[in-house]
Design a protein around this motif. Structure first.
Motif, short mmCIF file in Angstrom:
data_model
loop_
_atom_site.label_atom_id
_atom_site.label_comp_id
_atom_site.label_asym_id
_atom_site.label_seq_id
_atom_site.Cartn_x
_atom_site.Cartn_y
_atom_site.Cartn_z
N ASN A 37 -5.67 -6.28 11.10
CA ASN A 37 -6.84 -6.28 10.22
C ASN A 37 -6.42 -6.38 8.76
OD1 ASN A 37 -8.61 -6.13 12.36
ND2 ASN A 37 -9.07 -3.96 12.11
N LEU A 38 -5.35 -5.68 8.42
CA LEU A 38 -4.86 -5.73 7.04
C LEU A 38 -4.32 -7.12 6.70
CD1 LEU A 38 -4.08 -4.47 4.34
CD2 LEU A 38 -1.97 -3.66 5.42
N THR A 39 -3.48 -7.67 7.56
CA THR A 39 -2.91 -8.98 7.24
C THR A 39 -3.98 -10.07 7.22
OG1 THR A 39 -2.25 -9.24 9.57
CG2 THR A 39 -0.58 -8.42 8.04
N ALA A 40 -5.01 -9.92 8.04
CA ALA A 40 -6.12 -10.88 8.00
C ALA A 40 -6.85 -10.80 6.65
CB ALA A 40 -7.09 -10.62 9.14
N ALA A 41 -7.03 -9.58 6.14
CA ALA A 41 -7.69 -9.41 4.84
C ALA A 41 -6.83 -9.99 3.72
CB ALA A 41 -7.97 -7.93 4.59
N ILE A 42 -5.52 -9.79 3.82
CA ILE A 42 -4.60 -10.35 2.82
C ILE A 42 -4.66 -11.87 2.83
CG2 ILE A 42 -2.16 -10.63 2.24
CD1 ILE A 42 -1.75 -7.74 3.31
N ALA A 43 -4.56 -12.45 4.03
CA ALA A 43 -4.57 -13.91 4.17
C ALA A 43 -5.90 -14.51 3.75
CB ALA A 43 -4.25 -14.29 5.61
N ALA A 71 9.62 -7.44 12.22
CA ALA A 71 8.62 -8.51 12.34
C ALA A 71 7.44 -8.29 11.40
CB ALA A 71 8.15 -8.61 13.78
N ALA A 72 6.99 -7.04 11.30
CA ALA A 72 5.78 -6.74 10.53
C ALA A 72 6.03 -6.85 9.03
CB ALA A 72 5.28 -5.34 10.89
N VAL A 73 7.15 -6.30 8.55
CA VAL A 73 7.44 -6.38 7.11
C VAL A 73 7.75 -7.81 6.70
CG1 VAL A 73 9.00 -5.62 5.28
CG2 VAL A 73 8.16 -3.97 6.96
N SER A 74 8.44 -8.54 7.57
CA SER A 74 8.68 -9.95 7.30
C SER A 74 7.37 -10.72 7.15
CB SER A 74 9.52 -10.55 8.43
OG SER A 74 9.70 -11.93 8.26
N LYS A 75 6.40 -10.38 7.98
CA LYS A 75 5.09 -11.04 7.86
C LYS A 75 4.42 -10.69 6.54
CE LYS A 75 0.82 -11.92 10.41
NZ LYS A 75 0.09 -11.73 11.68
N LEU A 76 4.49 -9.42 6.13
CA LEU A 76 3.93 -9.03 4.82
C LEU A 76 4.57 -9.84 3.70
CD1 LEU A 76 3.71 -5.12 4.93
CD2 LEU A 76 1.81 -6.73 5.05
N SER A 78 5.72 -12.68 3.72
CA SER A 78 5.40 -14.11 3.75
C SER A 78 4.19 -14.45 2.89
CB SER A 78 5.16 -14.58 5.19
OG SER A 78 3.92 -14.08 5.70
N TYR A 79 3.43 -13.42 2.47
CA TYR A 79 2.23 -13.65 1.67
C TYR A 79 2.59 -13.58 0.19
CZ TYR A 79 -0.21 -12.72 6.07
OH TYR A 79 -0.64 -12.76 7.37
N PRO A 80 2.26 -14.61 -0.59
CA PRO A 80 2.62 -14.59 -2.02
C PRO A 80 1.85 -13.57 -2.84
CG PRO A 80 1.29 -16.52 -1.50
CD PRO A 80 1.63 -15.88 -0.18
N ASN A 81 0.74 -13.06 -2.30
CA ASN A 81 -0.08 -12.09 -3.03
C ASN A 81 0.22 -10.64 -2.60
OD1 ASN A 81 -1.24 -12.84 -0.52
ND2 ASN A 81 -3.27 -12.12 -1.14
N VAL A 82 1.42 -10.42 -2.03
CA VAL A 82 1.81 -9.08 -1.58
C VAL A 82 3.08 -8.63 -2.30
CG1 VAL A 82 2.81 -7.80 0.37
CG2 VAL A 82 0.71 -9.11 0.69
N VAL A 83 3.06 -7.38 -2.73
CA VAL A 83 4.25 -6.67 -3.19
C VAL A 83 4.39 -5.43 -2.31
CG1 VAL A 83 5.24 -5.31 -5.10
CG2 VAL A 83 4.09 -7.49 -5.57
N THR A 84 5.61 -5.13 -1.87
CA THR A 84 5.83 -3.96 -1.01
C THR A 84 6.55 -2.86 -1.78
OG1 THR A 84 7.89 -4.97 -0.21
CG2 THR A 84 5.90 -5.26 1.13
N VAL A 85 6.14 -1.62 -1.50
CA VAL A 85 6.83 -0.45 -2.05
C VAL A 85 7.13 0.51 -0.91
CG1 VAL A 85 5.95 -0.59 -4.42
CG2 VAL A 85 4.58 0.55 -2.69
N GLY A 86 8.32 1.07 -0.92
CA GLY A 86 8.74 1.99 0.12
C GLY A 86 8.35 3.42 -0.19
#
Length: 258
Positions: A37-43, A71-76, A78-86
């Motif tokens: 659901n989250l990745t769909a909203a991002i995309a 697999a999941a973080v790699s997918k995140l 892949s989106y240019p509008n995503v920044v990840t923080v640990g």
């Protein structure tokens, strides 16, 4: 005359860069199905910027993470509008500084994984003390500096989460300070915002949990933009394990339109 009028009109229009700050504390499962659901909203909302708090186990846990996280973080990523923080919990400075830096090092190591892009851009420090004291400031200044030096990213955001109004000093070290993390029932729109440390709304995050389905998210987001708030999240449950597609879509639409 007309030129000066146009310039003054442009300057009078508030500029904002409100982004969505998502606490992603849910295990992804196979094929990142729990995050779908989250990745769909991002995309589906590419004009919205998303900063995703990745939290494998109240911290990085291990290197490399398990196959589902890879697999999941790699997918995140892949989106240019995503920044990840640990995610790292500091226990209000009770977690030893060496433990904090060791966890930062683990997240930094994710960038070296050879088979997929699971790099983490920055760090979200949780359980941040908002006590106005020099030892507190020193602890968080050193932690933030360690992130900036050691995370292999061009972005490297540092987020502090006291979850309440924070001393001005903390804003010197962090890109974002979450000044509200609490239930929707306690959120009072501009009354809540007006209780924040003044002068730092452009570095302030707001995380609202237990949001009902009938919440007027559009109005609340518009108020945040008017007040210059930097980031926002409205979650469906208390612990960020439920990602309602309806609420995510509503939030993304509100941020995009505000």
């Amino acid at each position: 005359m007309w030129l000066s009028f146009i310039v003054s009109l442009i300057l009078s229009v508030p500029c904002h860069s409100l982004f969505v700050l998502v606490p992603l504390y849910l295990y992804p499962h196979a094929d990142a199905s729990a995050w779908s659901n989250l990745t769909a909203a991002i995309a589906g909302n590419t004009a919205v910027q998303w900063q995703i708090i990745v939290n494998p186990n109240s911290g990085p846990y291990t290197y490399p993470p398990d196959v589902n996280y890879i697999a999941a973080v790699s997918k995140l990523n892949s989106y240019p509008n995503v920044v990840t923080v640990g995610y790292i919990a500091t226990g209000y400075t009770n977690v030893p500084y060496d433990s904090v830096t060791s966890q930062i090092d683990l997240y930094a190591q994710w960038a070296s994984y050879p088979s997929a892009d699971i790099s983490i851009d920055g760090i979200f420090f949780d359980e941040v003390s908002n006590t106005a004291a020099e030892d507190v400031y020193t602890y968080y200044r050193r932690a933030a500096e360690y992130v900036k030096v050691n995370m292999p990213s061009d972005v490297t955001p540092v987020v502090f989460n006291p979850g309440a109004s924070a001393p001005a000093q903390l804003f010197e070290y962090a890109d974002t300070v979450v000044q509200y993390e609490n239930a929707f029932s306690s959120y009072r729109d501009k009354e809540t915002i007006n209780a924040f440390q003044p002068g730092f709304n452009d570095q302030t995050g707001i995380i609202v949990h237990t949001t009902p389905n009938n919440a007027d998210v559009n109005t609340l987001v518009r108020s945040m933009v008017e007040e210059g708030i930097q980031s926002v999240y409205f979650g469906a449950d208390c612990c960020y394990h439920v990602f309602s597609s309806e609420l995510l879509t509503l939030l993304a639409s509100a941020v995009s339109a505000a």
